[in-house]
Design a protein around this motif. Structure first.
Motif, short mmCIF file in Angstrom:
data_model
loop_
_atom_site.label_atom_id
_atom_site.label_comp_id
_atom_site.label_asym_id
_atom_site.label_seq_id
_atom_site.Cartn_x
_atom_site.Cartn_y
_atom_site.Cartn_z
N SER A 55 9.85 18.33 -5.32
CA SER A 55 10.17 17.01 -4.77
C SER A 55 9.69 16.86 -3.33
CB SER A 55 11.67 16.75 -4.84
OG SER A 55 12.09 16.71 -6.17
N ALA A 56 9.78 17.92 -2.54
CA ALA A 56 9.38 17.83 -1.14
C ALA A 56 7.88 17.63 -0.98
CB ALA A 56 9.81 19.08 -0.38
N GLU A 57 7.10 17.89 -2.04
CA GLU A 57 5.65 17.68 -1.98
C GLU A 57 5.24 16.30 -2.47
OE1 GLU A 57 3.59 20.84 -3.95
OE2 GLU A 57 4.66 22.41 -2.82
N VAL A 58 6.13 15.63 -3.15
CA VAL A 58 5.77 14.32 -3.72
C VAL A 58 6.68 13.22 -3.18
CG1 VAL A 58 4.67 15.21 -5.80
CG2 VAL A 58 7.13 14.78 -5.81
N TYR A 59 7.12 13.37 -1.94
CA TYR A 59 8.03 12.39 -1.36
C TYR A 59 7.38 11.02 -1.21
CZ TYR A 59 5.67 13.20 3.13
OH TYR A 59 4.73 13.29 4.11
N THR A 60 6.05 10.96 -1.24
CA THR A 60 5.37 9.67 -1.17
C THR A 60 5.15 9.06 -2.56
OG1 THR A 60 3.23 10.80 -1.14
CG2 THR A 60 4.17 10.17 1.00
N GLY A 61 5.63 9.75 -3.61
CA GLY A 61 5.42 9.28 -4.97
C GLY A 61 4.17 9.91 -5.57
N THR A 62 3.94 9.66 -6.85
CA THR A 62 2.78 10.21 -7.55
C THR A 62 1.83 9.10 -7.98
OG1 THR A 62 3.80 10.10 -9.75
CG2 THR A 62 4.19 12.11 -8.44
N VAL A 63 0.57 9.47 -8.12
CA VAL A 63 -0.43 8.52 -8.58
C VAL A 63 -0.01 7.92 -9.93
CG1 VAL A 63 -2.80 8.33 -9.46
CG2 VAL A 63 -2.36 9.51 -7.29
N ARG A 64 0.47 8.75 -10.80
CA ARG A 64 0.88 8.28 -12.13
C ARG A 64 1.96 7.20 -12.02
NH1 ARG A 64 3.85 11.93 -16.78
NH2 ARG A 64 3.92 10.31 -18.34
N MET A 65 2.93 7.43 -11.16
CA MET A 65 4.04 6.48 -10.98
C MET A 65 3.53 5.12 -10.51
SD MET A 65 6.94 7.10 -8.11
CE MET A 65 8.37 6.10 -7.90
N PHE A 66 2.61 5.15 -9.55
CA PHE A 66 2.10 3.88 -9.01
C PHE A 66 1.18 3.18 -10.01
CE2 PHE A 66 3.66 5.74 -5.08
CZ PHE A 66 4.24 4.63 -4.48
N ARG A 67 0.38 3.93 -10.70
CA ARG A 67 -0.48 3.30 -11.73
C ARG A 67 0.37 2.62 -12.79
NH1 ARG A 67 -5.07 7.96 -12.06
NH2 ARG A 67 -6.53 6.98 -10.60
N LYS A 68 1.43 3.29 -13.19
CA LYS A 68 2.32 2.71 -14.21
C LYS A 68 2.92 1.39 -13.75
CE LYS A 68 6.22 4.05 -17.14
NZ LYS A 68 7.22 5.08 -17.42
N ALA A 69 3.12 1.26 -12.43
CA ALA A 69 3.69 0.03 -11.86
C ALA A 69 2.63 -1.03 -11.58
CB ALA A 69 4.46 0.36 -10.58
N GLY A 70 1.36 -0.76 -11.94
CA GLY A 70 0.31 -1.76 -11.79
C GLY A 70 -0.55 -1.65 -10.54
N GLU A 78 0.85 -1.19 0.00
CA GLU A 78 0.00 0.00 0.00
C GLU A 78 0.89 1.24 0.00
OE1 GLU A 78 -3.88 0.09 2.38
OE2 GLU A 78 -2.48 1.24 3.64
N ALA A 79 0.46 2.30 -0.69
CA ALA A 79 1.22 3.55 -0.72
C ALA A 79 0.24 4.72 -0.72
CB ALA A 79 2.13 3.59 -1.93
N TYR A 80 0.76 5.91 -0.53
CA TYR A 80 -0.07 7.09 -0.28
C TYR A 80 0.39 8.24 -1.17
CZ TYR A 80 -0.23 3.74 3.41
OH TYR A 80 -0.30 2.55 4.08
N PRO A 81 0.27 8.06 -2.49
CA PRO A 81 0.86 9.03 -3.43
C PRO A 81 0.09 10.34 -3.50
CG PRO A 81 -0.43 7.39 -4.61
CD PRO A 81 -0.41 6.96 -3.17
N VAL A 82 0.69 11.27 -4.22
CA VAL A 82 0.11 12.58 -4.48
C VAL A 82 -0.38 12.59 -5.93
CG1 VAL A 82 0.62 15.05 -4.68
CG2 VAL A 82 1.62 13.69 -2.81
N ASP A 83 -1.56 13.14 -6.15
CA ASP A 83 -2.09 13.25 -7.51
C ASP A 83 -1.69 14.61 -8.07
OD1 ASP A 83 -3.41 13.13 -9.90
OD2 ASP A 83 -5.38 12.70 -9.04
N THR A 84 -0.73 14.60 -8.99
CA THR A 84 -0.27 15.84 -9.61
C THR A 84 -1.00 16.13 -10.92
OG1 THR A 84 1.48 14.69 -10.83
CG2 THR A 84 2.03 15.54 -8.63
N ALA A 85 -2.01 15.30 -11.23
CA ALA A 85 -2.79 15.45 -12.46
C ALA A 85 -1.89 15.48 -13.70
CB ALA A 85 -3.66 16.70 -12.40
N GLY A 86 -0.81 14.71 -13.65
CA GLY A 86 0.09 14.62 -14.80
C GLY A 86 1.14 15.71 -14.86
N GLY A 87 1.05 16.71 -13.97
CA GLY A 87 2.03 17.79 -13.97
C GLY A 87 3.19 17.49 -13.05
#
Length: 199
Positions: A163-178, A150-159
């Motif tokens: 870095s300090a705001e997305v330290y948990t990763g992005t929604v796009r990154m996790f979706r790409k990983a399945g 489980e992870a708790y990413p930030v949704d940057t809406a593709g933008g």
């Protein structure tokens, strides 16, 4: 950049983790213990001077690491530590169980692991290392008995975002990983989940 290894942060690698985080301990003396400490303990560290805060948080991460729990994974380029991801069983992160916005909807669900933070030195960012660390975290959790990651990413809406705001990763990154990305029923915060082992 070639990463030759992504390794667990075991006691013998503590010096590498210190070298990677440097004197400021990543993200303003955090030392990646925000999710490992109760809110009142972390807040108490924030009210200290930066050096005192760093010492307190560094000591907490050192205690966890030298105590035999693996708090995350270190990426290496050659012998040089160059990236970090914090991944461990969900119960290791006390802040999650108490968080109004991220607390588990089913606290008794077994074998759930959480990924709570990435950290890369500035010169290492935007080069795909985060995705490599994510792949390493998936394999580490699976190999150590995780059923769900489980992870708790930030949704940057593709933008892009700092870095300090997305330290948990992005929604796009996790979706790409399945991962399947939904929202927390109470807070609406994004939650990403990946099944590692079938029931």
């Amino acid at each position: 950049m070639t990463i030759v290894a992504i390794e667990p942060a075991t006691p013998e690698r503590w010096a590498d983790l210190e070298r990677l985080f440097g004197p400021t301990g990543a993200y303003g003396h955090c030392w990646c213990v925000y999710f490992r400490r109760r809110a009142k303990d972390f807040t108490a560290s924030v009210s200290c001077s930066p050096d005192e805060r760093g010492d307190s948080n560094r000591e907490e991460l050192r205690r966890v690491t030298l105590g035999g729990k693996v708090p995350g994974l270190i990426a290496y380029e050659g012998n040089e530590p160059c990236g970090w991801v914090s991944v461990a069983p969900r119960e290791d992160f006390i802040r999650l169980s108490r968080s109004r916005s991220l607390r588990p909807t089913d606290p008794a669900e077994p074998d759930v692991w959480s990924l709570v933070c990435f950290w890369l030195p500035p010169r290492r960012r935007r080069k795909g290392m985060g995705s490599q660390l994510l792949d390493g975290a998936i394999e580490h959790a699976r190999a150590n008995g995780g059923r769900v990651l489980e992870a708790y990413p930030v949704d940057t809406a593709g933008g892009r975002a700092p870095s300090a705001e997305v330290y948990t990763g992005t929604v796009r990154m996790f979706r790409k990983a399945g991962f399947a990305c939904t929202t927390h029923p109470d807070s609406g915060r994004p939650i990403a989940r990946l099944t590692l082992k079938a029931d």
